[in-house]
Design an enzyme around this catalytic site. Structure first.
Site, PDB file in Angstrom:
ATOM      1  N   ASP A   2       0.729   5.729   0.187  1.00 23.88           N
ATOM      2  CA  ASP A   2      -0.111   5.501   1.363  1.00 23.88           C
ATOM      3  C   ASP A   2      -0.328   4.055   1.797  1.00 23.88           C
ATOM      4  OD1 ASP A   2      -0.318   8.194   0.994  1.00 23.88           O
ATOM      5  OD2 ASP A   2      -2.471   8.231   0.718  1.00 23.88           O
ATOM      6  N   GLU A   9      -5.489   9.546 -11.631  1.00 27.13           N
ATOM      7  CA  GLU A   9      -4.540   9.606 -10.501  1.00 27.13           C
ATOM      8  C   GLU A   9      -3.489   8.497 -10.626  1.00 27.13           C
ATOM      9  OE1 GLU A   9      -6.573   9.021  -6.796  1.00 27.13           O
ATOM     10  OE2 GLU A   9      -4.803   9.481  -5.563  1.00 27.13           O
TER      11      GLU A   9
HETATM   12  C1  DGY Z   1      -5.773  10.046   1.188  1.00 26.34           C
HETATM   13  O1  DGY Z   1      -6.706  10.495   1.834  1.00 26.34           O
HETATM   14  O2  DGY Z   1      -5.781   8.947   0.625  1.00 26.34           O
HETATM   15  C2  DGY Z   1      -4.585  10.873   1.032  1.00 26.34           C
HETATM   16  O3  DGY Z   1      -3.707  10.357   0.091  1.00 26.34           O
HETATM   17  C3  DGY Z   1      -3.874  11.103   2.310  1.00 26.34           C
HETATM   18  O4  DGY Z   1      -2.834  11.961   2.042  1.00 26.34           O
END
Ligand code: DGY
Length: 439
Positions: free
Chosen positions: A171, A403
């Site tokens: 991201d 995560e």
């Molecule tokens: C987030 O909201 O950070 C998610 O990874 C988007 O997919």
């Protein structure tokens, strides 16, 4: 020890599974819905001990598929006020072929389902039963690949584009920083929810969120029409991770259709896509100077010359020839493989944009490590594969099923090195896979 880790991972998956709706959340609070690529990895984990849940995960994800084959990145099966931006922001039904069954986003994520189905086939003992299941779903995945090649490949190169950083899965990678320089979004008035669950030093900034929201607003103005997005979006990128996963999934679909039989024309189509994709992946995305695959900015017609863990995903998809694979692994070990680093940081640890604590700007992610592990083994880099696996298991053992993880081997034993969501489903799922398949 090993069995205890596997048992803990199973219980994380079971408690993140939502029985009523038939899917698994990535983790509580931070990600309360069904995410596309998470689901593929989660299904692989479940396949080792509860195949019915694995099947359910896939079936529920495909319920969100649109009439044009598109599979969205989030499926909002349930209500939740712990996440922003939710369904009312994304407004997927602006697209005339959007799922009527479930609200979704209007963007996708790396295409995991093809190779996830193949993994299910390989993991499960009852081949007849799993093949029956795969036969009932595989055409939907084929339709999804057809969507990509027909709608996301404007130059007919076999390389599909993404129009949003959230489509990449990585991201807030530093890769996107240069693209953010090319346009100026407004400052939105919105309430972040992610930073109520996770320390903001581990998440993207508010200003970065303005860019993310603006790209969605632009797509909404075009009712999520691919052609118009391709013509106008300031973010239009051919991503080596995304395309490697598509290529790996093509290969899996070819194998599965061959096992099923009677699908010659689909196998032919897939083989044509595959050939073109692999050829152009190698010629367009390889950067000789860096010795690695890189992203290509299709809007501004240039490579984005940074090395990230996405650069190495091609190993998993059998894309480089043996010579290129050697170069690639050499780059990995030179930049990412120092003894004071866990393999494999998500961004080049020798670069000044590297940040070992912040989301995709440096930390280690279990899903990328999983792909790289099998990729390295495939090319017979067995010692490095072994180290990568040991590092992966060490991180989870030391810090828990987070995560993402600090890539630096921290000295102080009390130093916290697991970040983002805890009890994270794909970290659990892929540890089960790696430890169970262990020889
Ligand atoms: C987030 O909201 O950070 C998610 O990874 C988007 O997919």
């Amino acid at each position: 020890m090993k069995q205890a880790i596997i048992e803990q991972a199973k219980s994380i998956l079971n408690s993140n599974f939502k029985k009523e709706q038939g899917f698994t959340i990535p983790c509580e609070g931070l990600y309360p819905f069904q995410w596309n690529w998470d689901s593929g990895f989660i299904a692989i984990g479940f396949a080792h001990f509860d195949i019915e849940k694995a099947k359910q995960e896939v079936i529920t994800l495909l319920k969100g598929q649109w009439g044009n084959g598109f599979i969205p990145h989030i499926l909002f099966h349930n209500d939740s006020d712990t996440y922003f931006p939710g369904p009312e922001f994304h407004q997927s039904k602006l697209h005339h072929l959007a799922s009527q069954q479930v609200n979704t986003t209007g963007m996708t994520q790396p295409p995991v389902l093809g190779f996830a189905l193949k993994e299910l086939y390989e993991i499960v003992d009852d081949k007849q039963d799993i093949l029956h299941f795969i036969s009932s779903q595989i055409d939907k995945v084929f339709e999804n690949h057809k969507y990509f090649y027909n709608n996301r490949d404007p130059k007919n190169e076999g390389l599909v584009y993404i129009y949003h950083n959230w489509e990449s899965g990585t991201d807030n990678s530093p890769i996107w920083d240069d693209i953010w320089e090319t346009f100026t979004p407004p400052q939105y008035d919105f309430e972040r929810r992610d930073t109520t669950h996770v320390d903001s030093s581990q998440r993207p900034t508010n200003r970065e969120y303005d860019y993310y929201l603006y790209l969605i607003e632009l797509a909404k103005q075009h009712h999520y029409n691919d052609k118009k997005i391709a013509e106008t979006s300031p973010f239009l990128v051919q991503d080596p991770l995304f395309n490697a996963m598509l290529i790996k999934s093509n290969e899996a679909l070819i194998d599965l259709y061959t096992i099923i039989g009677d699908n010659t024309s689909k196998i032919d189509t897939l083989s044509k896509w595959q050939k073109k994709s692999k050829t152009n992946f190698n010629s367009k995305l390889f950067n000789k100077e860096l010795g690695a695959y890189v992203h290509y900015d299709l809007r501004n017609e240039k490579q984005i010359p940074f090395v990230s863990s996405s650069s190495f995903a091609a190993l998993y998809a059998n894309i480089p020839n043996p010579e290129q694979a050697k170069t690639l692994v050499n780059t990995m070990m030179t930049k990412f493989g120092n003894d004071d680093q866990y393999l494999c940081a998500s961004f080049d640890p020798t670069h000044d944009r590297f940040n070992p604590r912040k989301y995709w700007r440096g930390p280690v992610w279990i899903n990328l490590n999983w792909m790289l592990y099998y990729g390295l083994k495939h090319y017979n880099f067995n010692d490095i594969a072994k180290r990568l696996k040991e590092d992966t298991v060490a991180l989870v053992t030391k810090y828990g099923f987070y995560e993402y993880f600090d890539s630096r081997k921290l000295e102080r034993p009390d130093e916290k090195g697991g970040y983002g969501g805890n009890n994270f489903s794909w970290s659990a799922a892929l540890i089960i896979d790696i430890l169970t398949k262990e020889k």
